[in-house]
Enzyme design. Structure first.
Site, short mmCIF file in Angstrom:
data_model
loop_
_atom_site.label_atom_id
_atom_site.label_comp_id
_atom_site.label_asym_id
_atom_site.label_seq_id
_atom_site.Cartn_x
_atom_site.Cartn_y
_atom_site.Cartn_z
N PRO A 273 0.83 -1.21 0.00
CA PRO A 273 0.00 0.00 0.00
C PRO A 273 0.86 1.26 0.00
O PRO A 273 1.88 1.33 0.69
CB PRO A 273 -0.78 -0.11 1.32
CG PRO A 273 0.16 -0.86 2.21
CD PRO A 273 0.89 -1.83 1.32
N GLY A 274 0.45 2.24 -0.78
CA GLY A 274 1.11 3.54 -0.75
C GLY A 274 0.12 4.57 -0.25
O GLY A 274 0.11 5.00 0.90
N ARG A 311 -1.82 16.06 -9.50
CA ARG A 311 -2.90 15.07 -9.62
C ARG A 311 -4.16 15.63 -10.29
O ARG A 311 -4.74 14.97 -11.15
CB ARG A 311 -3.23 14.46 -8.26
CG ARG A 311 -2.04 13.79 -7.58
CD ARG A 311 -2.44 12.87 -6.43
NE ARG A 311 -3.17 11.73 -6.94
CZ ARG A 311 -4.47 11.59 -6.89
NH1 ARG A 311 -5.20 12.51 -6.31
NH2 ARG A 311 -5.05 10.54 -7.41
N TYR A 315 -4.80 13.59 -13.68
CA TYR A 315 -5.82 12.53 -13.57
C TYR A 315 -7.23 13.08 -13.35
O TYR A 315 -8.11 12.32 -12.94
CB TYR A 315 -5.53 11.62 -12.38
CG TYR A 315 -4.11 11.17 -12.22
CD1 TYR A 315 -3.50 10.34 -13.16
CD2 TYR A 315 -3.37 11.54 -11.09
CE1 TYR A 315 -2.20 9.91 -12.98
CE2 TYR A 315 -2.07 11.10 -10.90
CZ TYR A 315 -1.49 10.29 -11.86
OH TYR A 315 -0.21 9.87 -11.67
N CYS A 343 1.81 29.10 -16.39
CA CYS A 343 1.24 29.50 -17.68
C CYS A 343 0.69 28.32 -18.44
O CYS A 343 1.20 27.94 -19.50
CB CYS A 343 2.32 30.21 -18.49
SG CYS A 343 3.02 31.56 -17.55
N1 LLP Z 1 2.88 -1.60 -5.95
C1 LLP Z 1 3.14 -1.31 -7.24
C2 LLP Z 1 3.85 -2.29 -8.05
C3 LLP Z 1 2.75 -0.07 -7.77
O1 LLP Z 1 3.01 0.19 -9.05
C4 LLP Z 1 2.07 0.87 -6.96
C5 LLP Z 1 1.65 2.16 -7.49
C6 LLP Z 1 1.83 0.52 -5.62
C7 LLP Z 1 2.23 -0.72 -5.15
C8 LLP Z 1 1.13 1.45 -4.67
O2 LLP Z 1 -0.15 1.75 -5.08
P1 LLP Z 1 -1.15 2.53 -4.08
O3 LLP Z 1 -1.37 1.64 -2.88
O4 LLP Z 1 -0.52 3.80 -3.70
O5 LLP Z 1 -2.37 2.70 -4.88
N2 LLP Z 1 0.44 8.80 -9.21
C9 LLP Z 1 -0.85 8.14 -9.19
C10 LLP Z 1 -0.76 6.75 -8.61
C11 LLP Z 1 0.23 5.87 -9.33
C12 LLP Z 1 0.41 4.54 -8.69
C13 LLP Z 1 1.56 3.82 -9.28
N3 LLP Z 1 1.83 2.54 -8.69
C14 LLP Z 1 -1.84 9.02 -8.42
O6 LLP Z 1 -1.46 10.10 -7.98
O7 LLP Z 1 -3.01 8.67 -8.29
#
Ligand code: LLP
Length: 417
Positions: A273-274, A311, A315, A343
């Site tokens: 999780p991120g 973001r 997105y 800009c």
């Molecule tokens: N594991 C892998 C292999 C990933 O590619 C990612 C995110 C994660 C874990 C973590 O995902 P999360 O739990 O955070 O959803 N910049 C975009 C999100 C890109 C996510 C890329 N990979 C945003 O701001 O929504």
């Protein structure tokens, strides 16, 4: 328990009054609640409640070393995608033996650095990558622990730019090539096959895509075990969402699913999780420079911009927004576009938002900006990377100073030709 809320019309993050703080440091800045991060980590751990489930924080969501340190001390392991992220996690006191290395394009140097630092697992995403890892491992005379990132061909039903688990995406090994890849790992002398990993996308707010992905993994594990391979670890990736628009996040169901999966698979189950751990913990604080009216719109031109938080631009993401000091009036809310000084028409933080009337100098809070905020920022328009602040109770610490334009200029040279 929410650690970020208005009290007596003033935004408080834990015990810190944000307007008072903003009077002492330059805006815009990011500010994070450490209690929120700890609470999210513990809530995920409790929801899953299984000794064989290991949580790896996806460093890409927020890579400030102070944030990594908070989560690392809480017990989180780290999911990294570059040697830069690995160096950050090491600097935060987390050893390589608590990190998994994901990513589609690892270079030989990055692989070597990871192996030299005793990486727990490399999630390999293609057949040529396996050759590269083996080649580097032979040179270093070590064995590389490999999980194969498979593409389960599952639709995460999230924004197209953050969907990763369909066969047309660049990620993972195609379903039909997985068995061949496992045989290849077994045949290469300096690789040890540990298991499989999958990640289907991000900001997922219902459990069905995870159910589908787990079912696909189960099917593949059965096939591989049937062929005599040992599977010790399976990663279900990251992707659990946060309530940007007030969605209900199915944490309990997700936890049950992961728990049941670990029981059934009889092996370690990993999560990456991120956003879920840090997204809600962060706020971008910005100040109104001008209030501008056109025939069709009212704009709040603020000192934060798309280079600080991309973001919304990238997105069409929605972040809740509020005033740091909510004026205690019955004034009719106005509808504003909240835009930066850059800009580009795409430089907005929010569009058509109702907000109490604002004037120059007012502080605006962009909520749920703790994930993919600071980490995706740039220096477009020669703006600089902004400061980051960490709160712990009544205490604050500047965990990243704003970069100055003078520092930017020091990186560049004019050649003599
Ligand atoms: N594991 C892998 C292999 C990933 O590619 C990612 C995110 C994660 C874990 C973590 O995902 P999360 O739990 O955070 O959803 N910049 C975009 C999100 C890109 C996510 C890329 N990979 C945003 O701001 O929504």
């Amino acid at each position: 328990m929410t650690y970020i809320a208005h009290k007596n019309n003033r935004l408080m993050i834990e015990g810190v009054d944000i307007a008072n703080l903003a009077a002492t440091i330059p805006t815009p800045f990011y500010i994070y609640s450490s209690a929120t991060m700890r609470a999210r980590f513990q809530s995920l751990k409790a929801a899953v409640n299984h000794p064989r489930v290991k949580i790896f924080f996806a460093v890409k969501a927020n890579s400030n070393i102070a944030v990594l340190s908070v989560l690392g001390k809480e017990g989180a392991n780290m999911d990294i995608v570059s040697s830069g992220e690995m160096k950050r996690a090491l600097a935060a006191g987390i050893p390589g033996s608590r990190m998994v290395f994901s990513g589609v394009g690892k270079t030989d140097d990055e692989i070597a650095f990871a192996l030299q630092n005793d990486i727990y697992q490399i999630n390999a995403e293609s057949l040529p990558e396996l050759d590269a890892i083996n080649r580097v491992a032979v040179r270093l005379n070590v064995k590389a622990p490999i999980a194969l990132r498979v593409n389960p061909d599952v639709d995460a039903k999230t924004h197209a730019k953050i969907s990763t688990g369909k066969d047309e995406n660049k990620f993972g090994i195609s379903w039909d090539h997985v068995e061949e890849a496992v045989r290849k790992v077994a045949s290469l002398p300096n690789l040890t096959f540990m298991g499989l990993s999958a990640h289907i996308g991000s900001q997922i707010t219902n459990t069905q895509p995870f159910v589908n992905s787990a079912a696909r993994m189960e099917e593949m594990v059965a096939r591989l075990r049937g062929a005599g391979h040992t599977i010790q670890r399976i990663s279900l990736g990251g992707g659990l969402g946060i309530p940007y628009r007030g969605e209900t996040i199915p944490l309990a169901d997700f936890g049950k699913l992961v728990h049941a999966f670990a029981e059934k698979m009889q092996c370690d189950v990993e999560l990456e999780p991120g956003r879920f751990l840090v997204g809600e913990a962060g706020v971008l604080i910005t100040k109104v420079i001008y209030v501008k009216k056109t025939n069709s719109k009212q704009f709040l031109i603020v000192d934060g911009a798309m280079n600080d938080l991309i973001r919304p631009t990238l997105y069409e993401a929605y972040h809740p927004i509020g005033k740091v000091i909510e004026a205690d009036t019955k004034a009719t809310p106005q509808t504003y576009d909240i835009v930066g000084p850059i800009c580009e028409t795409g430089d907005f933080l929010a569009q058509d938002r109702p907000l109490a009337p604002c004037q120059e100098g007012d502080l605006i809070a962009i909520f749920m900006a703790g994930a993919y905020g600071a980490t995706m920022s740039s220096m477009y328009n020669s703006r600089s990377l902004i400061g980051e602040v960490l709160v712990n109770g009544n205490q604050t610490a500047i965990i990243r100073k704003p970069l100055t334009i003078e520092q930017q200029l020091l990186w560049e040279t004019i050649p003599t030709f």
